[in-house]
Design a protein around this motif. Structure first.
Motif, PDB file in Angstrom:
ATOM      1  N   LEU A  91      18.870  36.809 -27.638  1.00  0.00           N
ATOM      2  CA  LEU A  91      19.423  37.775 -26.684  1.00  0.00           C
ATOM      3  C   LEU A  91      20.818  37.395 -26.216  1.00  0.00           C
ATOM      4  N   ASN A 126      23.912  45.040 -25.613  1.00  0.00           N
ATOM      5  CA  ASN A 126      24.852  45.237 -26.721  1.00  0.00           C
ATOM      6  C   ASN A 126      24.736  46.643 -27.283  1.00  0.00           C
ATOM      7  N   LEU A 148      17.261  49.945 -25.312  1.00  0.00           N
ATOM      8  CA  LEU A 148      17.836  48.847 -26.092  1.00  0.00           C
ATOM      9  C   LEU A 148      17.648  49.124 -27.570  1.00  0.00           C
ATOM     10  N   GLN A 155      17.725  43.692 -29.748  1.00  0.00           N
ATOM     11  CA  GLN A 155      17.456  43.064 -28.462  1.00  0.00           C
ATOM     12  C   GLN A 155      16.054  43.394 -27.958  1.00  0.00           C
TER      13      GLN A 155
END
Length: 566
Positions: A535, A557, A460, A464
């Motif tokens: 988030l 993302n 990530l 995030q």
């Protein structure tokens, strides 16, 4: 993709050359076909000449017979009146001309009273009699039994007219044995059979015999359909199943003609390979043009383009460029300029890439240095808070400071991983969650605690990773806070971090007693709600008689660049 060969330069060039050469090919086919037809016409003319030559004696014999019949038809009235002088005149003529076997004047009733034989003969009902009396015109027919001779003859008949009324006819008989043979010279040229026939399709004479000659006649047409007034040539299959070349010549002044049967190969240009001769020249011209064009295209263009393509592939694979003088010789100036432009472009690209790599390396060093300094600062804050905890005199104060310290250490752990990361600025969320769970459990001095973890490695970005790690820390604090013995008599703690396609799901559950769990309204709950919002997800809780579950699911993302505010 299956039709990519259509876009090939070779295929398109062949198509354009074919289109360009089509008019020339059409003209060549037309001219060649015209020459071939003219040559065939010359062959047919020569064949008719040979047929005339082969049948010349027969023609002369029949023409003389027709002339004799016409001559005596003009004298017939006087000969009939002077009956006693008729026989001697006709007899003497036959004796002087041995090719004739009989001459007689036939009356309308079929009785011959004046003839070279001196006999009174009744020919009523014969082919000659029926032919002349039926049409009133000259005819030539076959008589199987001659009037005088013992063999077969064919009879030339010329009608008589008195005051415009039919008054009989003059008959001149010629024995078949008097037909002259064909010369060996002509037979060597391919003559198979020579046949004389009349307008009714009756075979009058043949070189072999009339019965055998029927097998050499064409199977697709009858002798009746063939003209006795016009010369012609054609190719056909005989009754016996063999292909022959036929030629027909007329016999001047008579209702008969001669048909010659020739071997097919001797006088035909349009059979076998000859049929394709008109196409041979344009086909060879097209093949030669395409071959020259392909050689020129390969020599001048394709081989240089292929080498340039290989150079580009080498550059794309390992950024290696071969010098032009080492790989291409005799290159056209246009392609040489193109190659030089590619070399210049590749050098500029490699120079720009080197600058970019230096810039990226410098930025990575700076970013890692920033993360390292942030991590050190957070650890410094954690150390200061640890000193405050040791100096604090109240338990509630120590507990509050320790909670804040754990949150600070969680953020320090993230920056430490970012500093050590080799994944383009991303951190392993699975490792962070495992570390937070391990520290949280180790800080709790509980015996008989059963911890189950199912944590996957998930990369990530910090946007995030930071709120997720903080949410996990608060969730573990909350789970350990309400941890209790379940119905099975054990304390259960389960942590899951799973990935499904482009989404991530975190879940923590702990055994508890229903009466021991109250609605969460404290700071930790508010922090978890805030971290879930960061988030882009919602916090879900599920409570049963013996388990309390907290879960959150969010979409992973990609990195989003911040638009600079100038």
């Amino acid at each position: 993709m299956q039709l990519s060969w259509i876009r090939s330069l070779n295929v398109q060039l062949i198509a354009l050359l074919t289109l360009a050469l089509f008019p020339l090919g059409a003209i060549a086919v037309f001219q060649t076909d015209r020459v071939s037809r003219d040559a065939q016409e010359s062959v047919n003319t020569a064949l008719l000449g040979l047929t005339e030559r082969a049948a010349r004696r027969e023609q002369v014999l029949i023409e003389r017979a027709v002339g004799v019949a016409r001559f005596f038809s003009s004298l017939a009235p006087e000969l009939v009146e002077q009956n006693r002088d008729c026989t001697p005149v006709l007899s003497r003529f036959v004796q002087d001309n041995s090719e004739f076997s009989f001459i007689g004047i036939v009356r309308p009733n079929g009785v011959v009273t004046c003839s070279s034989s001196g006999l009174v003969i009744n020919v009523a009902g014969t082919k000659s009699f029926n032919a002349v009396t039926g049409s009133g015109e000259a005819s030539i027919n076959v008589a199987e039994t001659g009037f005088i001779s013992s063999g077969s003859t064919f009879v030339v008949s010329e009608p008589l007219f008195t005051d415009g009324e039919f008054d009989g006819y003059v008959a001149v008989a010629i024995p078949h044995k008097k037909i002259p043979d064909t010369s060996e010279e002509i037979e060597e040229l391919g003559l198979v059979e020579l046949v004389t026939f009349n307008e009714n399709g009756t075979i009058l004479t043949a070189r072999s015999d009339r019965k055998t000659a029927e097998g050499f006649m064409p199977s697709d047409r009858t002798l009746t359909s063939l003209s006795t007034n016009r010369s012609d040539t054609f190719v056909a299959q005989s009754v016996s199943g063999v292909d022959f070349h036929y030629s027909i010549v007329t016999i001047e002044g008579s209702p008969a003609a001669v048909i010659a049967v020739w071997e097919l190969g001797a006088f035909s240009l349009n059979e076998g390979v000859g049929r394709f001769v008109p196409l041979l020249f344009p086909l060879l011209m097209w093949i030669a043009s395409v071959a020259v064009a392909m050689m020129a295209m390969h020599s001048l263009v394709l081989r240089h383009i292929n080498r340039l393509r290989r150079t580009m592939d080498e550059f794309a694979d390992d950024r290696r460029v071969t010098e032009i003088q080492d790989r291409i010789s005799f290159i056209p100036s246009e392609l040489e300029e193109l190659d030089k432009n590619f070399l210049r472009m590749s050098e500029e690209i490699m120079a720009d890439e080197a600058l970019l790599e230096d810039s990226v390396r410098e930025k990575n060093v700076l970013v890692k240095e920033i993360h390292h300094r942030v991590k050190n600062n957070l650890q410094l804050i954690s150390s200061i808070m640890n000193m405050q905890i040791r100096n604090a005199k109240h338990g509630e104060t120590k507990k509050a400071l320790r909670t804040v310290q754990e949150r600070v250490l969680s953020m320090a752990t993230i920056h430490r991983d970012l500093y050590q990361s080799q994944n383009g600025g991303r951190v392993n969320a699975g490792y962070l969650v495992s570390e937070i769970v391990e520290k949280s459990v180790s800080s709790l001095s509980e015996e008989g605690l059963n911890v189950r973890s199912e944590i996957e490695d998930i990369l990530l970005y910090p946007d995030q990773a930071v709120p997720l790690s903080l949410l996990v820390a608060e969730a573990m604090t909350n789970a350990l806070k309400f941890l209790d013995v379940g119905q099975d008599g054990e304390k259960q703690l389960a942590v899951k971090l799973m990935r499904s396609d482009d989404s991530c799901q975190f879940e923590v559950s702990n055994s508890t007693k229903h009466s021991a769990v109250t609605e969460m309204k404290g700071l930790g709950s508010k922090l978890m709600q805030a971290f879930a919002m960061q988030l882009g997800a919602s916090l879900q809780t599920d409570q049963s008689e013996e388990k309390y579950v907290l879960s959150v699911s969010f979409k992973i993302n990609d990195f989003e660049q911040v638009t600079p505010d100038f």
